[in-house]
Scaffold this active site. Structure first.
Site, short mmCIF file in Angstrom:
data_model
loop_
_atom_site.label_atom_id
_atom_site.label_comp_id
_atom_site.label_asym_id
_atom_site.label_seq_id
_atom_site.Cartn_x
_atom_site.Cartn_y
_atom_site.Cartn_z
N THR A 164 -15.48 15.62 -4.66
CA THR A 164 -15.00 15.48 -5.51
C THR A 164 -15.08 16.99 -6.52
OG1 THR A 164 -14.68 13.41 -5.79
CG2 THR A 164 -13.61 14.65 -7.50
N GLN A 200 -9.54 12.12 -3.09
CA GLN A 200 -9.41 12.73 -4.75
C GLN A 200 -8.97 14.07 -3.86
OE1 GLN A 200 -12.14 10.83 -2.93
NE2 GLN A 200 -13.43 9.81 -4.93
N ASP A 237 -7.65 12.20 -9.26
CA ASP A 237 -8.31 13.11 -9.69
C ASP A 237 -7.67 14.57 -9.72
OD1 ASP A 237 -9.47 10.69 -9.69
OD2 ASP A 237 -11.39 11.83 -8.28
N ASP A 254 -6.90 7.89 -11.78
CA ASP A 254 -7.76 9.06 -12.28
C ASP A 254 -7.51 10.34 -12.89
OD1 ASP A 254 -9.08 6.26 -12.58
OD2 ASP A 254 -10.24 6.72 -10.91
N ARG A 309 2.66 5.09 -6.28
CA ARG A 309 1.76 4.90 -5.30
C ARG A 309 3.22 4.04 -4.22
NH1 ARG A 309 -4.15 3.77 -5.46
NH2 ARG A 309 -3.70 2.29 -7.28
N TYR A 345 -4.33 5.45 -12.98
CA TYR A 345 -4.93 4.99 -14.25
C TYR A 345 -4.71 6.17 -14.18
CZ TYR A 345 -7.48 0.91 -11.28
OH TYR A 345 -7.44 0.95 -10.07
N ARG A 348 -9.60 3.53 -17.06
CA ARG A 348 -10.93 2.62 -17.12
C ARG A 348 -12.39 3.65 -17.19
NH1 ARG A 348 -10.29 1.72 -10.02
NH2 ARG A 348 -10.48 4.13 -9.78
N TRP A 380 -15.81 5.15 -16.89
CA TRP A 380 -16.24 5.83 -15.55
C TRP A 380 -17.86 5.97 -15.50
CZ3 TRP A 380 -16.48 11.35 -13.69
CH2 TRP A 380 -17.29 11.71 -11.84
#
Length: 293
Positions: free
Chosen positions: A45, A78, A101, A128, A148, A156, A190, A192
Site C-alpha cells: 500500500t 489499494q 486508498d 477508505d 463500485r 467508505y 470506519r 482503522w
C-alpha cells in the site's frame, strides 16, 4: 519505472503554472499488488503511492496528484495517489484522484504528530479513500465517493487510525460530500487499527457539511475487529439529503464543537494557523477543474 520519488526538503513549494489543477497532473499507476521491476515483490500500500511527501512546511497548489491504476482491467486493489507524512503541510486547490486508498494522510511513526491542511481541494475514491493517522483538516473541499456498482455498499470515505494520545484526527469542515453511487450506499467511515495497533482509535468529525443522498443512515462501521463505537466518530450540524440524526450518528453539542475547529486541530504546540477565509457556502468549495456535480 517506479512511483515518483519522495519530497524530503523542508519548505518546498510545488505549484501549477495556472489556476486550473487539471493542467498539471502528476501521475503513476502502481497498485499494492503490482510487482516491483527489480523482482523483490509487490509495492504494498505505502509503496504504491504516486507521490510520498515527507517534507515539513511543504505546500502544493493548483495541481493534480493521481494514481491511474485501472481497476476494471486489473482488479480492485489499494492504489495511493499521495502519502503524506510531514508536519505543517498545506494543499490548496489540489485534486487527488484514485479509487481505493487515494489519499494516505499519515505520520512518520505512531508516536509522531503530523498536521496537514487541505483547502479548496477535490478528493475522489471509493474504499477508505481518505485514511491514515495524520491530523488533517479538509476545509471547504469537494469529496466525491465513486460508485463500485453495488446496490448496498459502495465504500467508505474515511479510515482514520488516530492514536489515542492524539485528540485530533480528521476534520471535514464546511465541505461538500457527493457521489454517483445510489442512495444510502456509502459510509462516512470506519476506524482503522493501522498495523494492528492496540491504541489506535480513529477520530473523525464531519461538521457543517453538505451530505449527498449516498450517505447511509448508519454511516459508521467496524474494521479489523475494532468497533466503530469504541472510536471517536461524530458529526455536527450537517445538512443535505444524506444528513440525519439517530442513535447510529453521534452528534457533538455546541460546547464540544468549540474544541474541534480547524484552528484547534492544527495549532499544536507552536500555534500554527494556515486556515484560509472562504465564502460561507460549501457548495462553492469545488476547486477549479473538479468535475461539475
Amino acid at each position: 519505472m517506479q512511483p515518483i520519488a519522495a519530497i524530503p526538503g523542508r519548505g518546498c513549494h510545488l505549484v501549477g503554472d495556472t489556476r486550473d489543477p487539471r493542467e498539471v497532473v502528476l501521475t503513476f499507476d502502481a497498485s499494492a499488488a503490482t510487482q516491483k521491476p527489480d523482482g523483490s515483490g509487490p509495492y504494498g500500500t505505502s509503496g504504491s503511492a504516486s507521490y510520498t511527501i515527507s517534507a515539513p512546511d511543504f505546500t502544493a497548489r493548483n495541481l493534480t496528484f493521481e494514481n491511474a491504476y485501472y481497476e476494471a482491467a486489473h482488479g480492485n486493489s489499494q492504489a495511493v495517489a499521495v502519502r503524506t507524512t510531514g508536519d505543517r503541510q498545506v494543499y490548496d486547490n489540489v485534486r487527488f484522484i484514485g479509487n481505493q486508498d487515494t489519499l494516505y494522510a499519515n505520520t512518520a511513526s505512531a508516536t509522531t504528530v503530523a498536521r496537514q491542511y487541505f483547502t479548496g481541494c477535490y478528493v475522489e475514491g471509493d474504499v477508505d479513500f481518505i485514511f491514515g493517522r495524520a491530523t488533517a483538516v479538509f476545509d471547504h473541499c469537494l469529496i466525491k465517493g465513486k460508485t463500485r456498482g453495488s446496490a448496498d455498499n459502495n465504500g467508505y470515505v474515511t479510515a482514520a487510525s488516530t492514536e489515542l494520545s492524539n485528540p485530533y484526527g480528521f476534520l471535514i469542515y464546511r465541505s461538500h460530500l457527493t457521489s454517483d453511487a445510489p442512495a444510502r450506499t456509502f459510509h462516512l467511515g470506519r476506524p482503522w487499527p493501522a498495523g494492528g495497533s492496540a491504541t489506535a482509535r480513529g477520530q473523525v468529525l464531519v461538521r457543517e457539511s453538505w451530505l449527498g443522498q449516498q450517505i447511509k443512515d448508519a454511516p459508521w462501521t467496524d474494521m479489523s475487529g475494532l468497533s466503530w463505537r469504541d472510536a471517536r466518530l461524530s458529526e455536527y450540524r450537517n445538512y443535505g439529503p444524506g444528513a440525519t440524526v439517530n442513535d447510529d450518528r453521534p452528534q457533538l453539542g455546541p460546547d464540544q464543537a468549540a474544541a474541534f475547529t480547524p484552528e484547534k486541530y492544527l495549532a499544536g504546540g507552536d500555534g500554527w494557523n494556515p486556515v484560509r477565509r472562504h465564502l460561507p457556502d460549501p457548495a462553492r468549495a469545488r476547486p477549479r477543474g473538479a468535475p461539475a456535480q
